[in-house]
Design a protein around this motif. Structure first.
Motif, PDB file in Angstrom:
ATOM      1  N   THR A   8     -13.511   4.762   2.290  1.00 32.98           N
ATOM      2  CA  THR A   8     -14.843   4.796   1.673  1.00 32.98           C
ATOM      3  C   THR A   8     -14.809   5.291   0.233  1.00 32.98           C
ATOM      4  N   ASP A   9     -13.643   5.747  -0.227  1.00 33.53           N
ATOM      5  CA  ASP A   9     -13.571   6.328  -1.570  1.00 33.53           C
ATOM      6  C   ASP A   9     -12.808   5.454  -2.563  1.00 33.53           C
ATOM      7  N   ALA A  14     -12.141  -4.620  -2.838  1.00 30.68           N
ATOM      8  CA  ALA A  14     -10.796  -5.193  -2.847  1.00 30.68           C
ATOM      9  C   ALA A  14      -9.744  -4.088  -2.772  1.00 30.68           C
ATOM     10  N   ASP A  15      -9.965  -3.002  -3.517  1.00 32.41           N
ATOM     11  CA  ASP A  15      -9.046  -1.860  -3.457  1.00 32.41           C
ATOM     12  C   ASP A  15      -9.031  -1.260  -2.055  1.00 32.41           C
ATOM     13  N   VAL A  17      -9.694  -2.795   0.792  1.00 26.82           N
ATOM     14  CA  VAL A  17      -8.971  -3.700   1.696  1.00 26.82           C
ATOM     15  C   VAL A  17      -7.467  -3.524   1.523  1.00 26.82           C
ATOM     16  N   ALA A  18      -7.021  -3.495   0.263  1.00 27.09           N
ATOM     17  CA  ALA A  18      -5.590  -3.328  -0.005  1.00 27.09           C
ATOM     18  C   ALA A  18      -5.077  -2.020   0.590  1.00 27.09           C
ATOM     19  N   GLN A  19      -5.857  -0.946   0.435  1.00 25.95           N
ATOM     20  CA  GLN A  19      -5.423   0.348   0.966  1.00 25.95           C
ATOM     21  C   GLN A  19      -5.429   0.351   2.488  1.00 25.95           C
ATOM     22  N   ALA A  20      -6.435  -0.294   3.092  1.00 24.15           N
ATOM     23  CA  ALA A  20      -6.502  -0.352   4.555  1.00 24.15           C
ATOM     24  C   ALA A  20      -5.290  -1.082   5.126  1.00 24.15           C
ATOM     25  N   VAL A  21      -4.901  -2.172   4.477  1.00 26.39           N
ATOM     26  CA  VAL A  21      -3.733  -2.924   4.947  1.00 26.39           C
ATOM     27  C   VAL A  21      -2.464  -2.101   4.733  1.00 26.39           C
ATOM     28  N   ARG A  22      -2.342  -1.467   3.560  1.00 28.04           N
ATOM     29  CA  ARG A  22      -1.146  -0.656   3.311  1.00 28.04           C
ATOM     30  C   ARG A  22      -1.041   0.485   4.315  1.00 28.04           C
ATOM     31  N   ASP A  23      -2.184   1.133   4.601  1.00 26.11           N
ATOM     32  CA  ASP A  23      -2.181   2.214   5.592  1.00 26.11           C
ATOM     33  C   ASP A  23      -1.806   1.674   6.973  1.00 26.11           C
ATOM     34  N   GLY A  24      -2.277   0.448   7.267  1.00 26.09           N
ATOM     35  CA  GLY A  24      -1.942  -0.168   8.547  1.00 26.09           C
ATOM     36  C   GLY A  24      -0.459  -0.451   8.670  1.00 26.09           C
ATOM     37  N   SER A  50     -14.238 -12.792   0.341  1.00 26.99           N
ATOM     38  CA  SER A  50     -13.830 -12.714  -1.063  1.00 26.99           C
ATOM     39  C   SER A  50     -13.067 -11.427  -1.379  1.00 26.99           C
ATOM     40  N   PRO A  51     -13.611 -10.221  -1.081  1.00 24.92           N
ATOM     41  CA  PRO A  51     -12.820  -9.008  -1.343  1.00 24.92           C
ATOM     42  C   PRO A  51     -11.589  -8.909  -0.459  1.00 24.92           C
ATOM     43  N   ALA A  52     -11.656  -9.502   0.747  1.00 20.27           N
ATOM     44  CA  ALA A  52     -10.472  -9.487   1.612  1.00 20.27           C
ATOM     45  C   ALA A  52      -9.343 -10.271   0.956  1.00 20.27           C
ATOM     46  N   ARG A  53      -9.665 -11.446   0.429  1.00 16.53           N
ATOM     47  CA  ARG A  53      -8.643 -12.259  -0.241  1.00 16.53           C
ATOM     48  C   ARG A  53      -8.129 -11.557  -1.494  1.00 16.53           C
ATOM     49  N   GLU A  54      -9.053 -10.963  -2.267  1.00 17.78           N
ATOM     50  CA  GLU A  54      -8.643 -10.294  -3.506  1.00 17.78           C
ATOM     51  C   GLU A  54      -7.716  -9.121  -3.207  1.00 17.78           C
ATOM     52  N   GLY A  55      -8.050  -8.346  -2.184  1.00 17.30           N
ATOM     53  CA  GLY A  55      -7.188  -7.229  -1.804  1.00 17.30           C
ATOM     54  C   GLY A  55      -5.817  -7.700  -1.365  1.00 17.30           C
ATOM     55  N   LEU A  56      -5.776  -8.799  -0.621  1.00 20.04           N
ATOM     56  CA  LEU A  56      -4.492  -9.338  -0.170  1.00 20.04           C
ATOM     57  C   LEU A  56      -3.680  -9.893  -1.330  1.00 20.04           C
TER      58      LEU A  56
END
Length: 220
Positions: A8-9, A14-15, A17-24, A50-56
């Motif tokens: 949430t921070d 997009a950031d 999403v990227a962090q959620a995937v990296r943490d995963g 859109s943000p999901a794709r950008e984060g990936l």
């Protein structure tokens, strides 16, 4: 789909999403060799595609995932040579810039550099990582701008973002915030004294130490 949590921070979706995937990936929820759906990822995290794709895409640029056309994405294990390449680029840019910051930085720029170091010290003393890392980034950015290198500053900021996606910070290997602050002290001291060689050498030593610890993290 695996269990992922959207931060949430983060500065943007997009950031996040990227962090959620990296943490995963770090938690073992996402594993190499499995193809994951972009659409399912977006639904799981409660964001649009859109943000999901950008984060990936950011993760793909960092070398953490591979996007499979019309299929989804797969996790790629981070490699030590990725960190070595990134820090190698920084070593070619930041030590000379520190020397320039020493020789040509204005009094106002030097005062801002001193303040950024003080902010790092205060955050380190309080054990406040959330405040420490922005102060760290600000110090490096101020040094580059004092050197008259705004384009280099933009490159370094992008490289630091990529490094953060590739693995945990050096504090994961036992390096304390106080120790990181202490590595920056001789850089700033030399810059304020207009000691060009000292500034270059201190910045080089700091980056080489960072490289060694980040590579060690990945090889565990």
């Amino acid at each position: 789909m695996p269990k992922l949590v959207l931060p949430t921070d983060a500065p943007s979706l997009a950031d996040a999403v990227a962090q959620a995937v990296r943490d995963g990936v770090a938690a073992g929820e996402l594993v190499p060799g499995v193809t994951y759906s972009v659409y399912q990822l977006a639904d799981l995290l409660g964001v649009s595609r859109s943000p999901a794709r950008e984060g990936l895409l950011r993760l793909a640029e960092a070398g953490l995932i591979e996007i499979r056309r019309n299929r989804g994405f797969q996790v790629l294990p981070p490699q030590a040579h990725d960190i070595e390449e990134i820090i190698g680029i920084r070593l070619s840019l930041e030590p000379p810039a520190a020397g320039l910051a020493a020789s040509q930085g204005s009094s106002e720029q030097h005062a801002a550099i001193r303040s950024a170091l003080a902010a790092m010290e205060a955050a380190a003393f309080a054990g406040d990582e959330a405040s420490f890392w922005p102060a760290d980034r600000a110090l490096h950015d101020l040094l580059l701008h004092a050197a008259g290198r705004p384009r280099t500053a933009a490159i370094i900021e992008r490289l630091r973002g990529t490094t953060a996606l590739l693995g945990p910070p050096t504090t994961a290997s036992g390096r304390t915030l106080g120790e990181i602050h202490a590595e920056h002290e001789p850089v700033v001291r030399a810059v304020l004294a207009r000691d060009v060689a000292g500034a270059e050498g201190a910045m080089r030593a700091h980056l080489e130490s960072t490289r060694s610890l980040l590579v060690a993290n990945l090889r565990r």
